[in-house]
Design a protein around this motif. Structure first.
Motif, PDB file in Angstrom:
ATOM      1  N   PHE A 477       0.835  -1.206   0.000  1.00 32.22           N
ATOM      2  CA  PHE A 477       0.000   0.000   0.000  1.00 32.22           C
ATOM      3  C   PHE A 477       0.866   1.251   0.000  1.00 32.22           C
ATOM      4  O   PHE A 477       0.602   2.214  -0.728  1.00 32.22           O
ATOM      5  CB  PHE A 477      -0.928   0.025   1.222  1.00 32.22           C
ATOM      6  CG  PHE A 477      -1.963  -1.059   1.188  1.00 32.22           C
ATOM      7  CD1 PHE A 477      -2.681  -1.299   0.023  1.00 32.22           C
ATOM      8  CD2 PHE A 477      -2.220  -1.835   2.296  1.00 32.22           C
ATOM      9  CE1 PHE A 477      -3.633  -2.310  -0.013  1.00 32.22           C
ATOM     10  CE2 PHE A 477      -3.164  -2.846   2.262  1.00 32.22           C
ATOM     11  CZ  PHE A 477      -3.874  -3.082   1.104  1.00 32.22           C
ATOM     12  N   ALA A 478       1.919   1.230   0.821  1.00 33.58           N
ATOM     13  CA  ALA A 478       2.827   2.378   0.867  1.00 33.58           C
ATOM     14  C   ALA A 478       3.443   2.607  -0.516  1.00 33.58           C
ATOM     15  O   ALA A 478       3.526   3.748  -0.994  1.00 33.58           O
ATOM     16  CB  ALA A 478       3.922   2.140   1.898  1.00 33.58           C
ATOM     17  N   LEU A 479       3.833   1.528  -1.179  1.00 33.44           N
ATOM     18  CA  LEU A 479       4.450   1.655  -2.502  1.00 33.44           C
ATOM     19  C   LEU A 479       3.429   2.161  -3.517  1.00 33.44           C
ATOM     20  O   LEU A 479       3.764   2.943  -4.405  1.00 33.44           O
ATOM     21  CB  LEU A 479       5.025   0.315  -2.945  1.00 33.44           C
ATOM     22  CG  LEU A 479       6.226  -0.175  -2.130  1.00 33.44           C
ATOM     23  CD1 LEU A 479       6.692  -1.536  -2.614  1.00 33.44           C
ATOM     24  CD2 LEU A 479       7.370   0.812  -2.208  1.00 33.44           C
ATOM     25  N   SER A 480       2.179   1.721  -3.383  1.00 39.06           N
ATOM     26  CA  SER A 480       1.135   2.215  -4.282  1.00 39.06           C
ATOM     27  C   SER A 480       1.008   3.728  -4.157  1.00 39.06           C
ATOM     28  O   SER A 480       0.865   4.437  -5.156  1.00 39.06           O
ATOM     29  CB  SER A 480      -0.217   1.577  -3.935  1.00 39.06           C
ATOM     30  OG  SER A 480      -0.446   0.468  -4.766  1.00 39.06           O
ATOM     31  N   LEU A 481       1.051   4.222  -2.922  1.00 36.81           N
ATOM     32  CA  LEU A 481       0.945   5.666  -2.711  1.00 36.81           C
ATOM     33  C   LEU A 481       2.146   6.385  -3.321  1.00 36.81           C
ATOM     34  O   LEU A 481       2.002   7.430  -3.960  1.00 36.81           O
ATOM     35  CB  LEU A 481       0.839   5.981  -1.218  1.00 36.81           C
ATOM     36  CG  LEU A 481      -0.451   5.522  -0.544  1.00 36.81           C
ATOM     37  CD1 LEU A 481      -0.413   5.844   0.941  1.00 36.81           C
ATOM     38  CD2 LEU A 481      -1.659   6.193  -1.194  1.00 36.81           C
ATOM     39  N   ALA A 482       3.346   5.819  -3.147  1.00 33.97           N
ATOM     40  CA  ALA A 482       4.542   6.435  -3.732  1.00 33.97           C
ATOM     41  C   ALA A 482       4.435   6.439  -5.252  1.00 33.97           C
ATOM     42  O   ALA A 482       4.790   7.415  -5.920  1.00 33.97           O
ATOM     43  CB  ALA A 482       5.796   5.681  -3.289  1.00 33.97           C
ATOM     44  N   ALA A 483       3.929   5.343  -5.803  1.00 35.09           N
ATOM     45  CA  ALA A 483       3.791   5.232  -7.251  1.00 35.09           C
ATOM     46  C   ALA A 483       2.844   6.288  -7.795  1.00 35.09           C
ATOM     47  O   ALA A 483       3.079   6.878  -8.845  1.00 35.09           O
ATOM     48  CB  ALA A 483       3.287   3.833  -7.618  1.00 35.09           C
TER      49      ALA A 483
END
Lengths: 597, 89
Positions: A477-483
């Motif tokens: 989820f954190a990576l999705s937000l960064a993406a």
């Protein structure tokens, strides 16, 4: 005290003493040293520290567990996390170094020539890093649960207390050296456990080769991987080495989200800003990836071997026959140990006293299960636990489990430290000093940084009591937000001169809102249970958008971000001339610095 | 350091980027996801080939790509730096 407890206290205690000692030995002298890595490091040393910052509880604990339970479907994590470094090396980090960035929001604010953009970037950074932190707290909770045999909730609280002390009292000083030590501990633990398992199952020491070798004393000579394929299908589970995670489209988008998300992580990017030359930045990323692949290329073997060991340990006879499952009364020690933590549960649905573990959602297998009188899967196992339980399941020496617990804690602590630094820099340097109180002293900035860390630990600790999933899912989820937010803003900012502040703000907010919306819809507002808002009546059931899982949504958010940023930028005035000039000269300036130090 | 030369350098570098990204895409999204089924029909040292690409092969390709990029860029930088010195002289 049991020999196991002695080993665990000994090894965990020794590694903690080492981290604290290194922290004192290499104290940071200035504010710049406080935030960013030491610039004089060898690229390999910087690579190890960066790898420790990235290899979190998600990689150490969940990855092999998810690979074990999902087989081929788990590949998205492997390709996504490592591929991210290709994008980081080719598309972002060397240019940011050329632009003289100190923090990610700082660069974004300068490139788009507006304070408001910097504030939005800080907001995105905080959401990304806090979510990431929840995953680490989850991992620390699981490791402590395995360590003390306490409940998960209590273990999380102990972990929060420990990290808070670590953050407040000089734990952040000399972070790079501590992280190098933590990398060594975690990679040693992981490799040793994998080699032990490989030797035990196949007599072949190299885990990757063990996966492709026949089992010891096995007459039919099939490789472990092919055997696993057969065994899991016998139990109604999906075929190990071909089963996809959702559709092929979902896997594609999931991998893409993780890749661009990894490339856009501020706490990783900022490590390359102080490397002395741009050539050293490129090599540093290469070494980071080597350090990562040492673990990631072992994880598939680890996962498959753990799955095999698990299935073996709960069967007394041939797998998938009526009375071959182990009696609950005769359950092994590891089973009791993890039952106490609440992360492994057994419910005797059919009252036969045996532990039935099979896929009860598979309609084809239901007939067979019914014939046997099985009334549902009775064993529920958290994916984070499997890998820590593995040394006990396979009856490896006591010290291997102790080493694994120390490794898991090293992974979670190193990442936590990196995240807390990024959060502190964003709040104290970007928000306070950069926007609201430019006149604050260095001392105040440091104090604000420490307070920010403490607040972040408590907040993430509270949310990790009800984590949205195992550590790797939270990190996804954190990576999705960064993406969906920082990656497009950085990429467009470097490769185009046309995108302006209005486009950047509109784009980041669009990406953020859409991605948060889809995730919260599935997992609850800020992951608080019972606040999900899926509406199947109007076609918004689980994974409603083309079957995409919420973890995979980041790439869609990124597309929306880019589209909106492009539209808005084209209808507003281009960035000032001097900014455009600055971009085109700085980004192509690497060749002018050859030979400079 | 003329603007033309800088544009030239930037273009050469973009070509390299595109090529390397294309190879990385082929190893992971190509062999590991889109073509995984046909490749799984082949065996590679005890692994199904498609599965191997997804869980092993693409990782090794990525490592090689990052180092190839570092080496080739360093070479490109040196070439342009050298001619820069010539221009000045």
């Amino acid at each position: 005290m049991t020999p196991q407890a002695l080993w665990t206290y000994g090894i965990v205690g020794a590694t903690f003493a080492l981290y604290i000692g290194l922290g004192f030995w290499a104290r940071a002298g200035s504010i710049r040293e406080f935030y960013v890595a030491d610039g004089s490091l060898h690229p390999l040393a910087n690579g190890m520290a960066t790898a420790a910052s990235f290899l979190s509880a998600a990689s150490f604990l969940s990855l092999a567990g998810l690979l074990a339970l999902n087989g081929y479907g788990g590949s998205v994590l492997l390709m996504g996390w490592t591929g991210g470094y290709v994008l980081l090396a080719l598309l972002l980090a060397p240019y940011l170094r050329q632009f003289g960035a100190v923090t990610v929001p700082g660069f974004i604010g300068k490139r788009y020539a507006a304070r408001s953009v910097r504030v939005v970037a800080v907001l995105c950074l905080l959401l990304i890093s806090l979510t990431y932190l929840i995953g680490q707290m989850t991992g620390i909770g699981v490791a402590f649960a395995g360590f003390f045999g306490l409940s998960y909730e209590l273990s999380v609280m102990i972990g929060v207390g420990l990290v808070a002390i670590y953050a407040l009292f000089g734990g952040m000083k000399g972070i790079t050296y501590t992280q190098i030590a933590q990398y060594v501990v975690l990679i040693f633990a992981y490799t040793v456990a994998a080699i032990f398992m490989a030797l035990q199952l196949t007599g072949q020491p190299i885990p990757q080769l063990a996966l492709a070798s026949p089992l010891l004393n096995d007459p039919n000579g099939l490789s472990l991987l092919y055997q696993l394929d057969q065994v899991v299908t016998h139990l109604g589970f999906q075929h190990y080495s071909t089963h996809t995670l959702g559709s092929t489209f979902n896997m594609f988008v999931y991998t893409l989200s993780l890749m661009i998300g990894t490339a856009g992580l501020p706490h990783i990017l900022m490590r390359f800003f102080t490397v002395p030359t741009v050539a050293a930045v490129r090599y540093s990323i290469g070494w980071t990836l080597v350090c990562l692949v040492l673990l990631y290329a072992t994880a598939p073997a680890m996962g498959a071997m753990a799955r095999w060991a698990l299935l073996n340990s709960i069967h007394t006879g041939p797998i998938a026959e009526e009375h071959s499952y182990l009696l609950y009364a005769e359950r092994p020690e590891w089973f009791k140990h993890w039952e106490a933590t609440g992360l492994l549960t057994f419910t005797d649905h059919n009252g036969d006293g045996r532990i039935q573990y099979y896929d009860d959602r598979n309609p084809e297998f239901a007939v067979k299960a019914q014939e046997f009188g099985w009334e549902g899967n009775e064993l529920v196992l958290n994916a984070d636990v499997l890998i820590l339980a593995m040394p006990e399941i396979a009856d490896l020496p006591d010290w291997v489990l102790a080493l694994m617990i120390a490794g898991a804690l090293a992974a979670a602590l190193a990442t936590t430290a990196g995240l807390l630094l990024a959060i502190a820099a964003a709040l104290a340097h970007d928000l306070m000093k950069g926007v609201f109180a430019p006149n604050s002293s260095e001392k105040m900035e440091l104090l604000a940084g420490r307070l920010a860390m403490l607040g972040a630990v408590l907040f993430a600790g509270y949310l990790s009591l009800h984590p949205p999933g195992v550590a790797a899912e939270t990190v996804a989820f954190a990576l999705s937000l960064a993406a969906a937010t920082l990656f497009p803003a950085l990429l467009l900012g470097i490769f185009s001169t046309r995108f302006n502040q209005y486009g950047a703000i509109a784009g980041m907010l669009t990406g953020l809102m859409l991605t948060l919306g889809y995730i919260f819809q599935h997992k609850g507002l800020f992951w608080i249970p019972n606040t999900t808002f899926l509406i199947p009546e109007i076609g918004m059931g689980p994974n409603w958008l083309f079957g995409l899982m919420p973890e995979a949504f980041g790439a869609i958010g990124a597309l929306a971000n880019i589209a909106v940023a492009w539209l808005v930028s084209n209808f507003t005035t281009p960035p000032p001339q001097q900014i455009q000039h600055w971009i085109t000269t700085r980004r192509a300036s690497a060749y002018c610095d050859v030979g400079e130090k | 350091m003329t603007p033309e030369k800088r544009a030239d350098y930037w273009r050469a570098h973009l070509n390299l980027l595109t090529l390397l990204l294309f190879i990385g895409f082929g190893a992971s999204y190509g062999c590991g996801i889109l073509l995984v089924e046909p490749l799984n029909a082949l065996e590679f040292g005890g692994y199904r080939l498609g599965f191997w690409f997804a869980q092993q092969g693409s990782l090794f390709v990525f490592v090689v790509l990052v180092f190839v990029y570092a080496v080739l860029m360093q070479r490109l930088d040196r070439v342009y730096h050298a001619t820069d010195a010539d221009d000045a002289a």
